[in-house]
Design a protein around this motif. Structure first.
Motif, PDB file in Angstrom:
ATOM      1  N   SER A 191       9.970   7.924  -4.418  1.00 22.73           N
ATOM      2  CA  SER A 191      10.709   6.678  -4.572  1.00 22.73           C
ATOM      3  C   SER A 191       9.872   5.538  -4.021  1.00 22.73           C
ATOM      4  O   SER A 191       9.556   5.506  -2.824  1.00 22.73           O
ATOM      5  CB  SER A 191      12.048   6.768  -3.829  1.00 22.73           C
ATOM      6  OG  SER A 191      12.748   5.539  -3.907  1.00 22.73           O
ATOM      7  N   ALA A 192       9.495   4.592  -4.872  1.00 22.99           N
ATOM      8  CA  ALA A 192       8.558   3.527  -4.483  1.00 22.99           C
ATOM      9  C   ALA A 192       9.292   2.327  -3.917  1.00 22.99           C
ATOM     10  O   ALA A 192       9.395   1.269  -4.548  1.00 22.99           O
ATOM     11  CB  ALA A 192       7.710   3.124  -5.677  1.00 22.99           C
ATOM     12  N   ASP A 193       9.790   2.475  -2.695  1.00 24.87           N
ATOM     13  CA  ASP A 193      10.522   1.377  -2.049  1.00 24.87           C
ATOM     14  C   ASP A 193       9.701   0.666  -0.978  1.00 24.87           C
ATOM     15  O   ASP A 193      10.160  -0.295  -0.366  1.00 24.87           O
ATOM     16  CB  ASP A 193      11.832   1.886  -1.445  1.00 24.87           C
ATOM     17  CG  ASP A 193      11.621   3.004  -0.424  1.00 24.87           C
ATOM     18  OD1 ASP A 193      10.455   3.356  -0.143  1.00 24.87           O
ATOM     19  OD2 ASP A 193      12.631   3.547   0.072  1.00 24.87           O
ATOM     20  N   GLY A 194       8.482   1.141  -0.740  1.00 27.26           N
ATOM     21  CA  GLY A 194       7.637   0.502   0.269  1.00 27.26           C
ATOM     22  C   GLY A 194       8.023   0.824   1.692  1.00 27.26           C
ATOM     23  O   GLY A 194       7.458   0.264   2.630  1.00 27.26           O
ATOM     24  N   VAL A 195       8.954   1.739   1.868  1.00 28.61           N
ATOM     25  CA  VAL A 195       9.377   2.188   3.199  1.00 28.61           C
ATOM     26  C   VAL A 195       8.818   3.586   3.431  1.00 28.61           C
ATOM     27  O   VAL A 195       9.003   4.479   2.599  1.00 28.61           O
ATOM     28  CB  VAL A 195      10.912   2.219   3.318  1.00 28.61           C
ATOM     29  CG1 VAL A 195      11.329   2.792   4.669  1.00 28.61           C
ATOM     30  CG2 VAL A 195      11.485   0.818   3.142  1.00 28.61           C
ATOM     31  N   ALA A 196       8.148   3.771   4.548  1.00 30.66           N
ATOM     32  CA  ALA A 196       7.550   5.073   4.859  1.00 30.66           C
ATOM     33  C   ALA A 196       8.564   5.931   5.609  1.00 30.66           C
ATOM     34  O   ALA A 196       8.607   5.963   6.837  1.00 30.66           O
ATOM     35  CB  ALA A 196       6.277   4.902   5.679  1.00 30.66           C
ATOM     36  N   GLY A 197       9.407   6.604   4.844  1.00 33.35           N
ATOM     37  CA  GLY A 197      10.387   7.507   5.427  1.00 33.35           C
ATOM     38  C   GLY A 197       9.811   8.906   5.567  1.00 33.35           C
ATOM     39  O   GLY A 197       8.620   9.129   5.318  1.00 33.35           O
ATOM     40  N   PRO A 198      10.637   9.888   5.942  1.00 29.19           N
ATOM     41  CA  PRO A 198      10.163  11.255   6.173  1.00 29.19           C
ATOM     42  C   PRO A 198       9.393  11.858   4.996  1.00 29.19           C
ATOM     43  O   PRO A 198       8.336  12.461   5.190  1.00 29.19           O
ATOM     44  CB  PRO A 198      11.447  12.027   6.463  1.00 29.19           C
ATOM     45  CG  PRO A 198      12.361  11.002   7.043  1.00 29.19           C
ATOM     46  CD  PRO A 198      12.069   9.744   6.285  1.00 29.19           C
ATOM     47  N   ALA A 226       0.831  -1.203   0.000  1.00 24.95           N
ATOM     48  CA  ALA A 226       0.000   0.000   0.000  1.00 24.95           C
ATOM     49  C   ALA A 226       0.868   1.256   0.000  1.00 24.95           C
ATOM     50  O   ALA A 226       0.575   2.239  -0.696  1.00 24.95           O
ATOM     51  CB  ALA A 226      -0.924  -0.008   1.213  1.00 24.95           C
ATOM     52  N   VAL A 227       1.933   1.231   0.792  1.00 20.44           N
ATOM     53  CA  VAL A 227       2.857   2.369   0.827  1.00 20.44           C
ATOM     54  C   VAL A 227       3.500   2.557  -0.540  1.00 20.44           C
ATOM     55  O   VAL A 227       3.617   3.680  -1.049  1.00 20.44           O
ATOM     56  CB  VAL A 227       3.940   2.160   1.907  1.00 20.44           C
ATOM     57  CG1 VAL A 227       5.053   3.200   1.760  1.00 20.44           C
ATOM     58  CG2 VAL A 227       3.328   2.260   3.305  1.00 20.44           C
ATOM     59  N   ARG A 228       3.923   1.464  -1.179  1.00 23.20           N
ATOM     60  CA  ARG A 228       4.553   1.555  -2.490  1.00 23.20           C
ATOM     61  C   ARG A 228       3.582   2.145  -3.525  1.00 23.20           C
ATOM     62  O   ARG A 228       3.965   2.981  -4.351  1.00 23.20           O
ATOM     63  CB  ARG A 228       5.022   0.172  -2.937  1.00 23.20           C
ATOM     64  CG  ARG A 228       5.792   0.202  -4.254  1.00 23.20           C
ATOM     65  CD  ARG A 228       6.184  -1.178  -4.728  1.00 23.20           C
ATOM     66  NE  ARG A 228       7.206  -1.760  -3.859  1.00 23.20           N
ATOM     67  CZ  ARG A 228       7.041  -2.851  -3.147  1.00 23.20           C
ATOM     68  NH1 ARG A 228       5.864  -3.484  -3.178  1.00 23.20           N
ATOM     69  NH2 ARG A 228       7.999  -3.328  -2.393  1.00 23.20           N
ATOM     70  N   GLU A 229       2.322   1.721  -3.457  1.00 20.06           N
ATOM     71  CA  GLU A 229       1.314   2.237  -4.386  1.00 20.06           C
ATOM     72  C   GLU A 229       1.109   3.745  -4.181  1.00 20.06           C
ATOM     73  O   GLU A 229       0.995   4.511  -5.134  1.00 20.06           O
ATOM     74  CB  GLU A 229      -0.004   1.486  -4.186  1.00 20.06           C
ATOM     75  CG  GLU A 229      -1.074   1.843  -5.201  1.00 20.06           C
ATOM     76  CD  GLU A 229      -2.356   1.055  -4.991  1.00 20.06           C
ATOM     77  OE1 GLU A 229      -3.383   1.418  -5.605  1.00 20.06           O
ATOM     78  OE2 GLU A 229      -2.323   0.085  -4.203  1.00 20.06           O
ATOM     79  N   PHE A 230       1.065   4.159  -2.902  1.00 16.50           N
ATOM     80  CA  PHE A 230       0.926   5.583  -2.598  1.00 16.50           C
ATOM     81  C   PHE A 230       2.133   6.358  -3.117  1.00 16.50           C
ATOM     82  O   PHE A 230       1.996   7.435  -3.710  1.00 16.50           O
ATOM     83  CB  PHE A 230       0.782   5.777  -1.084  1.00 16.50           C
ATOM     84  CG  PHE A 230       0.821   7.215  -0.642  1.00 16.50           C
ATOM     85  CD1 PHE A 230      -0.292   8.035  -0.807  1.00 16.50           C
ATOM     86  CD2 PHE A 230       1.972   7.749  -0.073  1.00 16.50           C
ATOM     87  CE1 PHE A 230      -0.255   9.369  -0.412  1.00 16.50           C
ATOM     88  CE2 PHE A 230       2.011   9.076   0.327  1.00 16.50           C
ATOM     89  CZ  PHE A 230       0.896   9.893   0.153  1.00 16.50           C
ATOM     90  N   GLN A 231       3.308   5.820  -2.894  1.00 10.23           N
ATOM     91  CA  GLN A 231       4.533   6.480  -3.345  1.00 10.23           C
ATOM     92  C   GLN A 231       4.544   6.641  -4.867  1.00 10.23           C
ATOM     93  O   GLN A 231       4.917   7.700  -5.389  1.00 10.23           O
ATOM     94  CB  GLN A 231       5.761   5.676  -2.886  1.00 10.23           C
ATOM     95  CG  GLN A 231       5.996   5.718  -1.385  1.00 10.23           C
ATOM     96  CD  GLN A 231       7.043   4.711  -0.924  1.00 10.23           C
ATOM     97  OE1 GLN A 231       7.195   3.641  -1.513  1.00 10.23           O
ATOM     98  NE2 GLN A 231       7.772   5.067   0.133  1.00 10.23           N
ATOM     99  N   GLN A 232       4.150   5.618  -5.566  1.00  8.95           N
ATOM    100  CA  GLN A 232       4.111   5.677  -7.027  1.00  8.95           C
ATOM    101  C   GLN A 232       3.150   6.764  -7.498  1.00  8.95           C
ATOM    102  O   GLN A 232       3.456   7.527  -8.423  1.00  8.95           O
ATOM    103  CB  GLN A 232       3.698   4.318  -7.600  1.00  8.95           C
ATOM    104  CG  GLN A 232       4.752   3.231  -7.429  1.00  8.95           C
ATOM    105  CD  GLN A 232       4.251   1.851  -7.830  1.00  8.95           C
ATOM    106  OE1 GLN A 232       3.042   1.595  -7.864  1.00  8.95           O
ATOM    107  NE2 GLN A 232       5.169   0.947  -8.138  1.00  8.95           N
ATOM    108  N   ALA A 233       1.986   6.831  -6.848  1.00  8.30           N
ATOM    109  CA  ALA A 233       0.983   7.828  -7.227  1.00  8.30           C
ATOM    110  C   ALA A 233       1.450   9.253  -6.944  1.00  8.30           C
ATOM    111  O   ALA A 233       1.030  10.203  -7.620  1.00  8.30           O
ATOM    112  CB  ALA A 233      -0.327   7.552  -6.481  1.00  8.30           C
ATOM    113  N   GLN A 234       2.334   9.392  -5.967  1.00  6.45           N
ATOM    114  CA  GLN A 234       2.805  10.715  -5.570  1.00  6.45           C
ATOM    115  C   GLN A 234       4.147  11.085  -6.193  1.00  6.45           C
ATOM    116  O   GLN A 234       4.704  12.141  -5.910  1.00  6.45           O
ATOM    117  CB  GLN A 234       2.918  10.784  -4.038  1.00  6.45           C
ATOM    118  CG  GLN A 234       1.606  10.653  -3.305  1.00  6.45           C
ATOM    119  CD  GLN A 234       0.664  11.798  -3.629  1.00  6.45           C
ATOM    120  OE1 GLN A 234       1.056  12.968  -3.590  1.00  6.45           O
ATOM    121  NE2 GLN A 234      -0.588  11.473  -3.943  1.00  6.45           N
ATOM    122  N   GLY A 235       4.687  10.213  -7.033  1.00  6.79           N
ATOM    123  CA  GLY A 235       5.961  10.499  -7.660  1.00  6.79           C
ATOM    124  C   GLY A 235       7.139  10.399  -6.718  1.00  6.79           C
ATOM    125  O   GLY A 235       8.191  11.011  -6.952  1.00  6.79           O
TER     126      GLY A 235
END
Length: 208
Positions: A72-79, A61-70
């Motif tokens: 880095s889609a690593d699946g890690v929720a960093g800062p 889910a995090v990776r999908e959100f990251q991809q949608a937001q442009g």
């Protein structure tokens, strides 16, 4: 009494994940992961049960959100991911409220350790194949907690109940894996009394 006594209501503000977590990743179990899951759910990226555990579904889910937001889609929720997420969705903390309400209803007369122990039982059930795989479903599973059945769940929890809920969410388990508890002085269930007692904390015997 069934397996305990439940109850609580609330109205305290819940901090967003970025307020106390700089990075969340697979394998982490905490209150911040729970808030992350709720935010992702609000945005339509997470459709599983709220557990407070960062497993493969949360990572996806995090990776999908990251991809949608442009991002880095690593699946890690960093800062960067947490900051973007906090701009998109407010952390309401409903599941934390439910756990605090349960602790208040079931163990408000117990020591702080005893209150954390009740929360830990809920989390242990979430991770057990014998129970539902979300905090809310465990709490509201029919016939499991007296306070849910008798309305005590609707009483207002204290700051201590919230503190105990957070401790349990962050992995503190005074029960060493218990799945049940009951008050031997008032319990009428022969099944509950037949379970091997792991330990006693205050008025509650904790069992598997």
């Amino acid at each position: 009494m069934l397996l305990g006594t439940c109850a609580m209501a609330v109205g305290l503000t819940v901090a967003a994940p970025s307020a106390g977590a700089q990075k969340l990743e697979q394998g982490v179990r905490s209150e911040h992961v729970l808030q992350l899951q709720e935010q992702l759910s609000d945005l339509g990226y997470f459709d599983a049960g709220m557990t407070g555990y960062y497993g493969s579904i949360t990572k996806s889910a995090v990776r999908e959100f990251q991809q949608a937001q442009g991002l880095s889609a690593d699946g890690v929720a960093g800062p960067a991911t947490l900051n973007r997420l906090n701009k998109k969705a407010k952390a309401e903390g409903e599941t934390l409220r439910q756990l605090a309400k349960l602790i208040h209803g079931e163990a408000r007369g117990e020591s702080f350790e005893g209150q954390v122990a009740v929360g830990a039982v809920v989390l242990n059930r979430v991770h057990s194949d014998a129970f539902p795989s979300s905090i809310s479903k465990v709490i509201f599973q029919k016939g499991q907690f007296t306070a849910v059945d008798d309305g005590q769940f609707n009483t207002k929890p204290t700051a201590t109940s919230y503190k105990a809920a957070r401790k349990a969410l962050n992995g503190v388990d005074p029960t060493n894996g218990a799945l049940y508890y009951y008050n031997p002085k008032i319990a009428t269930s022969l099944w509950s009394k037949s379970r091997p007692t792991l330990l006693t904390i205050g008025q509650h015997d904790f069992t598997r």
